[in-house]
Design an enzyme around this catalytic site. Sequence first.
Site, PDB file in Angstrom:
ATOM      1  N   LYS A 169       0.860  -1.329   0.097  1.00 33.40           N
ATOM      2  CA  LYS A 169       0.176  -0.140  -0.059  1.00 33.40           C
ATOM      3  C   LYS A 169       0.872   1.238   0.024  1.00 33.40           C
ATOM      4  O   LYS A 169       0.446   2.178  -0.459  1.00 33.40           O
ATOM      5  CB  LYS A 169      -1.001  -0.108   1.142  1.00 33.40           C
ATOM      6  CG  LYS A 169      -1.713  -1.167   1.237  1.00 33.40           C
ATOM      7  CD  LYS A 169      -2.892  -1.319   0.095  1.00 33.40           C
ATOM      8  CE  LYS A 169      -4.100  -2.019   0.602  1.00 33.40           C
ATOM      9  NZ  LYS A 169      -3.920  -3.553   0.951  1.00 33.40           N
TER      10      LYS A 169
HETATM   11  C1  LIG Z   1      -4.577  -4.871   0.665  1.00 29.23           C
HETATM   12  C2  LIG Z   1      -3.696  -6.062   0.483  1.00 29.23           C
HETATM   13  C3  LIG Z   1      -4.220  -7.130  -0.183  1.00 29.23           C
HETATM   14  C4  LIG Z   1      -5.256  -7.108  -1.373  1.00 29.23           C
HETATM   15  O1  LIG Z   1      -5.305  -5.990  -2.205  1.00 29.23           O
HETATM   16  P1  LIG Z   1      -6.323  -5.489  -3.018  1.00 29.23           P
HETATM   17  O2  LIG Z   1      -6.033  -4.229  -3.925  1.00 29.23           O
HETATM   18  O3  LIG Z   1      -7.235  -5.135  -2.045  1.00 29.23           O
HETATM   19  O4  LIG Z   1      -6.995  -6.556  -3.896  1.00 29.23           O
HETATM   20  C5  LIG Z   1      -3.252  -8.128  -0.344  1.00 29.23           C
HETATM   21  N1  LIG Z   1      -2.137  -8.381   0.399  1.00 29.23           N
HETATM   22  C6  LIG Z   1      -1.781  -7.354   1.406  1.00 29.23           C
HETATM   23  C7  LIG Z   1      -0.629  -7.556   2.106  1.00 29.23           C
HETATM   24  C8  LIG Z   1      -2.556  -6.083   1.457  1.00 29.23           C
HETATM   25  O5  LIG Z   1      -2.102  -5.276   2.501  1.00 29.23           O
END
Ligand SMILES: *Cc1c(COP(=O)(O)O)cnc(C)c1O
Length: 467
Positions: free
Chosen positions: A112
């Site tokens: 993120k």
């Molecule tokens: C947010 C997240 C996901 C999923 O990503 P999306 O964009 O919601 O599909 C997968 N793995 C981790 C570690 C995350 O923080």
Amino acid sequence: MNFVSTRGNVSKIGFIDTVLMGLANDGGLLVPEKIPQIPAEKLDAMSNLTYQELAYEIFSYYVDGEIPEKELKELIEKSYAAFRHPEVTPVQKLKDNMYVLELFHGPTFAFKDIALQFLGNLYSYVSKKTGESIHILGATSGDTGASAIEGVRGKEGIRICILHPHGKVSKVQELQMTTVDDKSVLNLAIKGTFDDGQRIIKELFADVDFKNKYHMRAINSINFVRIMAQTVYYFYSYFQVTKEADVKTVNFSVPTGNFGDIFAGYLAKKMGLPIGKLIVATNENNILEDFIHDGVYKPGEFRSTFSPSMDIQVASNFERYLFYLLEEDPKAVSEVMEKFNSEGKIVVSKELLHKVQEDFAAYGVKGEECLQTISTYNLETSYLLDPHTACGVAAYEKCNAPSEICVTLATAHPAKFNESIERCDIQQTFPEQISQLSNKPQYLEVVEADKAEVVRHLEKLFSFTAK
Ligand SMILES: *Cc1c(COP(=O)(O)O)cnc(C)c1O
């Protein structure tokens, strides 16, 4: 470059307005009116760029001159200077036809950060330009919250409120979010699931008067900037891998919750990047797997798993994909979404399902299989996967043909999810930034999963005036 809503009832807007609108005012999601097409010669020329240079090239298609070149470059430099690896998102080869793309070298050790470092700096830039304060509201399954807070903390004119599901995030995730001692940061731990939090914020964002009155801004992947920033590493890793392996197309296996990250891959493909299959890796919250196999999208019962950041039933970004599946017809999307709201499911025709399966494969990974994958890879390759990445790797094992090359997105560092790693009887060493968290006091309020209660807390936060 103009942006439009998937539901068709927002007049065309430019890049900055798209960032600020977040959720489209008609309840849909904003998408580029025309997806930029990058010709093969241009791709060749891009293949030797640094991550930052590549980000500049790709962002430029969407920003389309709304931010002057020098300033956009500075925003990008600043955002990725916070990463611990010079390549930002390096790839590691684990097997002959298999790579992992490490997306966890940012400040909070999850992917993120790649979009939210940039979005934090972008909000700060816009706030300085317009003199307007920015009030951020977000829901998190664990990683977005920490990452968004890290992206904006200490920035003038910005306040942030994050909803996380109480007791349903990992210890490290909770500590990262709640140990920030800052009056402009508010953590609400709601008694419910991520889906409850996401529903509440979507309802609040859909209330245009409320949104405008409080300058409410989004950091969830309903915000198009998240998607745009996440396309860059598909390009970057494609270039790294094809320099080594003699192939034209590359598959990607993507641990999926809200369909944001994988949608970024789909967008990269539509921009011209030769991506083969996009493998949707889910855990036991597997409605996306069902959709890709049967054409039926139907949220079921929420399950807590070893990969909590993917414990999501209603995938927000799915609507963006529907828009393209339905040939960019906003009327058709509105109809489908209305039906979804009244009947609780979406069913597509055989022809459409065929189209879905041309781009996507899917596999839902069970808990035991996730842990087994972590153990096996640790033993055979000495590489410690986090439980989300392990779902991606297990899906690669199932869906990738031996002759194909696959990149699995490593979405988090294993130190964030020691609860799951310990179950594999593996002792890991923690990065200093993570081990020091447990000594800090926590700031959070536990609240009911209720819109009115969230609004009361927001009003308190927004009425406080920073000195
Ligand atoms: C947010 C997240 C996901 C999923 O990503 P999306 O964009 O919601 O599909 C997968 N793995 C981790 C570690 C995350 O923080």
